[in-house]
Design a protein around this motif. Structure first.
Motif, mmCIF file in Angstrom:
data_model
loop_
_atom_site.group_PDB
_atom_site.id
_atom_site.type_symbol
_atom_site.label_atom_id
_atom_site.label_comp_id
_atom_site.label_asym_id
_atom_site.label_seq_id
_atom_site.Cartn_x
_atom_site.Cartn_y
_atom_site.Cartn_z
ATOM 1 N N SER A 126 32.590 -15.850 -21.966
ATOM 2 C CA SER A 126 31.363 -16.041 -22.742
ATOM 3 C C SER A 126 30.654 -17.284 -22.239
ATOM 4 C CB SER A 126 31.674 -16.164 -24.240
ATOM 5 O OG SER A 126 32.568 -17.232 -24.489
ATOM 6 N N GLU A 127 29.438 -17.505 -22.753
ATOM 7 C CA GLU A 127 28.656 -18.668 -22.346
ATOM 8 C C GLU A 127 28.340 -19.518 -23.569
ATOM 9 O OE1 GLU A 127 26.201 -17.561 -18.413
ATOM 10 O OE2 GLU A 127 25.432 -16.570 -20.208
ATOM 11 N N GLU A 128 28.149 -20.807 -23.347
ATOM 12 C CA GLU A 128 27.797 -21.702 -24.441
ATOM 13 C C GLU A 128 26.953 -22.852 -23.931
ATOM 14 O OE1 GLU A 128 31.412 -22.957 -26.226
ATOM 15 O OE2 GLU A 128 32.162 -23.993 -24.476
ATOM 16 N N ILE A 300 30.647 -21.469 -10.547
ATOM 17 C CA ILE A 300 29.504 -20.551 -10.442
ATOM 18 C C ILE A 300 28.449 -20.912 -11.484
ATOM 19 C CG2 ILE A 300 28.792 -18.148 -10.688
ATOM 20 C CD1 ILE A 300 31.552 -17.344 -9.636
ATOM 21 N N ALA A 301 28.871 -21.242 -12.723
ATOM 22 C CA ALA A 301 27.931 -21.610 -13.779
ATOM 23 C C ALA A 301 27.150 -22.859 -13.400
ATOM 24 C CB ALA A 301 28.681 -21.831 -15.091
ATOM 25 N N ALA A 302 27.819 -23.833 -12.795
ATOM 26 C CA ALA A 302 27.126 -25.053 -12.361
ATOM 27 C C ALA A 302 26.104 -24.735 -11.277
ATOM 28 C CB ALA A 302 28.138 -26.071 -11.850
ATOM 29 N N PRO A 309 17.094 -23.280 -13.348
ATOM 30 C CA PRO A 309 17.016 -24.253 -14.451
ATOM 31 C C PRO A 309 16.296 -23.706 -15.682
ATOM 32 C CG PRO A 309 15.501 -24.840 -12.679
ATOM 33 C CD PRO A 309 16.352 -23.731 -12.154
ATOM 34 N N ASP A 310 15.362 -22.776 -15.508
ATOM 35 C CA ASP A 310 14.625 -22.259 -16.663
ATOM 36 C C ASP A 310 15.541 -21.555 -17.660
ATOM 37 O OD1 ASP A 310 12.348 -23.254 -15.651
ATOM 38 O OD2 ASP A 310 11.453 -21.348 -15.036
ATOM 39 N N ASP A 314 22.244 -26.513 -18.810
ATOM 40 C CA ASP A 314 23.200 -26.874 -19.871
ATOM 41 C C ASP A 314 24.077 -25.709 -20.326
ATOM 42 O OD1 ASP A 314 22.369 -29.523 -19.981
ATOM 43 O OD2 ASP A 314 20.792 -29.085 -21.436
ATOM 44 N N TRP A 315 23.961 -24.544 -19.698
ATOM 45 C CA TRP A 315 24.825 -23.421 -20.062
ATOM 46 C C TRP A 315 26.092 -23.467 -19.220
ATOM 47 C CZ3 TRP A 315 24.445 -20.157 -24.089
ATOM 48 C CH2 TRP A 315 23.225 -20.105 -24.768
ATOM 49 N N THR A 316 27.225 -23.406 -19.904
ATOM 50 C CA THR A 316 28.525 -23.398 -19.234
ATOM 51 C C THR A 316 29.262 -22.121 -19.615
ATOM 52 O OG1 THR A 316 29.517 -24.635 -21.068
ATOM 53 C CG2 THR A 316 28.688 -25.913 -19.199
ATOM 54 N N VAL A 317 30.359 -21.882 -18.923
ATOM 55 C CA VAL A 317 31.131 -20.664 -19.148
ATOM 56 C C VAL A 317 32.415 -21.004 -19.900
ATOM 57 C CG1 VAL A 317 32.409 -20.779 -16.973
ATOM 58 C CG2 VAL A 317 31.969 -18.556 -18.039
ATOM 59 N N LEU A 318 32.813 -20.131 -20.807
ATOM 60 C CA LEU A 318 34.030 -20.309 -21.607
ATOM 61 C C LEU A 318 34.974 -19.157 -21.286
ATOM 62 C CD1 LEU A 318 35.559 -21.820 -23.853
ATOM 63 C CD2 LEU A 318 34.361 -20.373 -25.517
#
Length: 887
Positions: A126-128, A300-302, A309-310, A314-318
């Motif tokens: 998931s993402e957060e 990959i999330a980074a 960026p749009d 600030d979204w990371t993976v969980l």
């Protein structure tokens, strides 16, 4: 020089002593001479192996005889004191039953494996967005492709979305829950169908019509016919072909899913990154781990955050194993309740420990005589252990029965609150834990009683001296009782915090008036269009959607004319119904430099009359009106929380918002009113701001196939009348003949269901606190009963010399209250120091709430005062003559 022959077993070589230690001590004592002769006699000396064999043959029978004797003796002692036995068994069974109930619950929910092959290889993704407090979100379609492109770690990966749908069943329509799954879904779970075949990647294409159904669906709608494979069914106006039937054991994403259909999204949808609505599960390769997957996907999330960026700043993976991901919402709650159950068990064991000390004191004469006749302390202690073991085994058996009943109740009370609750059942693990607790409890109980038997003064025990409870034994008993009270105080403080938090939740403004409002959901079938991107579908109404809008308008107008109906309205999701539809908006007069800087807000399409029906107060401007139709100026009504967050004290009415939508459309909407804030998700969640858009101008936040929640305010119990609801159902079939109506309830019930988990916590902790309060009071009262019995000569002499009865009564009370007060103070200090433990239980009050920390010790002292009243009254009724004669 010849070594002298050993005269005692202690003088034998170590290996001989080690073998003889297997025999009971009384056998070694009684047959010491024969054993020494058999070992030291040159002519008859047995070999080492023969000695070991003889002892191993004799020891089990000797120990068995002793245990049988001890068991018979224990049963006789229990039968002589049925009151003591009953109190001990009831106390232990209540403590064990509560603890086992929640141990079984925690074990079944958190630790039992999932019912799928190699379930430890299944991982949830998931993402957060931590800065925005957006946790455990779904994954966007484009991000899913990037995350799963590298197959070195993943054997298979799938994305899915749960979608309600309308199914034609003959002349009627039924609501079914479907899961739209990407092609590798069944490859991830390795589950074989009961009939037919599974979906495969070739089915996941736009226009594909293959579906797999559950066994329950196959039985209910297809008659369980094996020939139903390749039969067509109609879902949302689309004809689909059943290609397989899954077994009853397969229930993912949830047990309510009855149809698995291809996700079948157009390529334009696979390019979207900002719409995070897909859930993702992957199966790891055998040489990969969860931590390796987390590290790889985080990189990959980074990279996506930097390149997009749009949508990805600030979204990371969980990344979590699937079992943990499914129960995270209930983990803290289960651990806290189980901890409370363990504390109550400790209170129960401490209570019975006090009873055992009292019992040992009353049997000092028996122990003294047996000691004078040569019985060793170890032999007597073994009998006490056997008695304790009998009581704890019986208490455990009753506790298992209580746990079985408790689990049945919990499965009902916690349905929808605790995941996997239907899978929880008593098993061998619970029975093994029960037996282990019984053994440990028996050893603990005998351990506190045995010191009372040591160094007994025979003369005093037989009446020639002081006898009674020594100061050391009284200090031990007082420490046990005080510890019992401290544990009870800790549980009471937690229960008080939960109760006061629940009251705080209900006392806060909800933003609507639930009394007198009935709600139900109506969903009309709508074929999900794949010829346009999702964002354009959310912004423009086609002919099918306009037909649905007009039908709902006509339906609400007719409902308003029913007898007893005051008003009605509709919304895409009623308040407190869950985390649905959060969107981003921009300010027309000060647009954001980047998309991620836009304001996040709940979005709710509503019909005219909805806000008035719900009793949501208008603060400024106007509400949604009939003139807000398709083609007219787009308008929105915002709530006070959103207005305050963005504009502070300024009036936002007349300002414009830029709504999320296709860039080639006019996405501006004018703010026409401000209403009070409403809790959209939960009553104990923060107010993050919301906006209401006219249903006839429907855009983001509404798909016709997701339906509307209708709300009707009536006079008295108008909508509770079955005839009235039957009339409403006929109206729904008239205006929306292919729609389904369900979820009929009152708004009061919706409010209660929204905090069902906190109500469950309150109920369980309330029961535990009541039980611990009762046990603590009984423990103090039992200890004082012992003291009064042992001090009856002193009390009798005091009264004979003129002491007033009231003074004696208060002296006894002072002893009890001093112990209870010390224990309550200790428990309050422990709770004060560990207040973080209660942080997840508290809402609307400080975690160190003064009232809770005052009420719990005060309740214990009051309960102690009542319990000690019995021995205190007994003390003033002692006859001096009879007391002196008996002692």
């Amino acid at each position: 020089m010849t070594r002298p022959a050993p005269r005692t077993i202690r003088e034998l070589p170590f290996r001989h002593r080690a073998v003889l230690a297997l025999l009971p001590s009384h056998v070694r004592d009684e047959h010491e001479r024969e054993l020494l002769l058999s070992i030291t006699d040159e002519g008859a000396r047995p070999s080492w192996l023969a000695l070991v064999a003889d002892v191993l043959r004799a020891a089990p029978a000797a120990h068995g005889d002793i245990w049988r004797q001890d068991l018979r003796h224990a049963v006789r002692q229990i039968r002589r004191s049925p009151g003591f036995a009953l109190i001990a068994i009831v106390t232990l069974s209540l403590g064990l039953g509560g603890n086992l109930t929640f141990f079984t619950l925690v074990d079944g929910v958190l630790f039992q494996p999932l019912p799928w092959a190699a379930e430890d290889r299944l991982v949830s993704v998931s993402e957060e967005n931590i800065p925005r407090n957006q946790r455990n979100f779904g994954v966007s379609a484009a991000n899913f492709r990037d995350y799963t492109r590298d197959t070195s770690l993943f054997r298979a990966a799938t994305a899915f979305q749960v979608r309600p749908a309308t199914m034609r069943a003959g002349e009627s329509h039924e609501r079914v829950i479907t899961a739209a799954v990407s092609g590798a879904f069944f490859n991830v779970f390795l589950e074989r169908p009961r009939l037919g075949r599974r979906l495969d990647p070739s089915d996941d294409v736009v226009g594909g019509n293959a579906v797999v159904v559950s066994e329950a669906f196959h039985t209910r709608f297809l008659g369980g016919d094996p020939a139903a494979i390749d039969r067509d069914i109609e879902i949302d106006g689309q004809r689909l072909r059943v290609v397989g039937v899954m077994p009853r054991s397969f229930a993912f994403p949830s047990a309510s899913v009855e149809i698995w259909r291809p996700l079948a999204m157009p390529e334009s949808e696979w390019q979207r990154r900002g719409a995070r609505y897909l859930r993702v599960v992957v199966r790891l390769r055998d040489d990969a781990s969860v931590s390796m997957a987390a590290q790889s996907l985080s990189r990959i999330a980074a990279s996506l955050s930097a390149s997009h960026p749009d949508t990805n700043t600030d979204w990371t993976v969980l990344v979590r194993d699937l079992r943990s991901a499914g129960v995270d919402s209930a983990r803290a709650q289960l651990y806290l309740i189980w901890a409370a159950g363990a504390l109550v068990l400790l209170v129960a064991v401490a209570n019975v420990a006090g009873l055992f000390i009292a019992r040992a004191v009353t049997r000092q004469r028996e122990f003294a005589v047996r000691g004078a006749l040569g019985a060793r302390t170890g032999r007597v202690a073994r009998q006490v252990l056997t008695e304790a073991l009998v009581l704890t085994v019986v208490g455990t058996a009753v506790g298992l029965a209580i746990a079985a009943v408790g689990l049945s109740w919990i499965r009902i009370a916690a349905a929808g609150v605790i995941p996997r609750i239907s899978e929880v059942a008593l098993g061998w693990r619970s029975a093994g834990v029960s037996f282990g607790i019984a053994v440990v409890a028996a050893m603990a109980l005998s351990a506190v009683a045995v010191p009372t038997m040591q160094r007994i003064d025979l003369w005093g025990a037989l009446g020639g001296g002081r006898g009674g409870v020594s100061p050391g034994r009284w200090r031990l008993l007082r420490a046990i009782v005080a510890g019992e009270v401290a544990l009870a105080c800790f549980v009471l403080i937690g229960a008080s915090l939960v109760t006061r938090s629940l009251r705080s939740i209900f006392d806060q403004p909800m933003g609507f008036e639930p009394a007198g409002v009935t709600t139900f959901r109506v969903e009309a079938p709508f074929r999900f269009r794949t010829d346009q991107p999702l964002d354009r579908l959310m912004a423009e109404l086609g002919p099918d959607q306009r037909r649905v809008v007009n039908a709902f308008d006509a339906l609400l107008g007719t409902i308003n004319e029913l007898p007893g109906v005051l008003s009605s309205g509709a919304i895409n999701r009623i308040p407190l119904s869950g985390n649905f539809w959060v969107t981003s908006v921009d300010l027309a007069d000060r647009p954001s430099a980047a998309r991620e800087d836009r304001e996040q807000v709940w979005v709710r399409p509503v019909t005219p009359g909805y806000l008035e029906t719900m009793g949501t107060r208008l603060l400024r401007g106007r509400a949604v009106e009939q003139s807000d139709r398709a083609g007219a100026e787009r308008v929105v009504v915002i709530d006070e929380a959103f207005a305050s967050r963005v504009w502070g004290a300024s009036d936002p009415v007349g300002r414009h918002l830029i709504l999320d939508g296709p860039p080639d459309l006019d996405n501006r909407a004018r703010i026409v009113g401000v209403v009070e804030s409403v809790h959209m998700n939960r009553l104990d969640a923060e107010l993050n701001g919301a906006m209401y858009v006219p249903f006839a101008q429907s855009f983001e936040g509404f798909f016709p196939n997701w339906g509307l929640d209708l709300v009707v305010r009536g006079s008295g119990n108008t909508m509770g009348d079955p005839a009235q609801m039957a009339q409403v159902r006929r109206l729904v079939r008239t205006y929306l003949p292919d729609a389904v109506m369900f979820n009929v309830s009152t708004m009061n019930d919706v409010v209660a269901a929204s905090i069902a988990d906190r109500r469950f916590q309150n109920l369980v902790l309330g029961l535990f606190s009541a039980l611990s309060l009762l046990l603590a009071a009984v423990g103090v009262g039992g200890a004082l009963t012992l003291i009064v019995r042992e001090r009856q000569k002193e009390l009798a002499i005091r009264q004979a010399l003129g002491a007033r009865a009231a003074r004696v009564w208060w002296d006894v009370q002072a002893r009890g209250l001093s112990v209870a007060g010390a224990g309550a103070l200790a428990g309050a200090m422990i709770a004060l120091g560990g207040a973080k433990v209660f942080s997840s239980l508290v809402y609307g009050i400080p975690v160190r709430d003064p009232l809770s920390f005052l009420l719990a010790p005060l309740s214990l002292c009051v309960a102690t005062f009542v319990a000690v009243g019995i021995p205190a009254t007994r003390a003033i009724r002692i006859s001096p003559i009879s007391a002196l004669r008996e002692t």
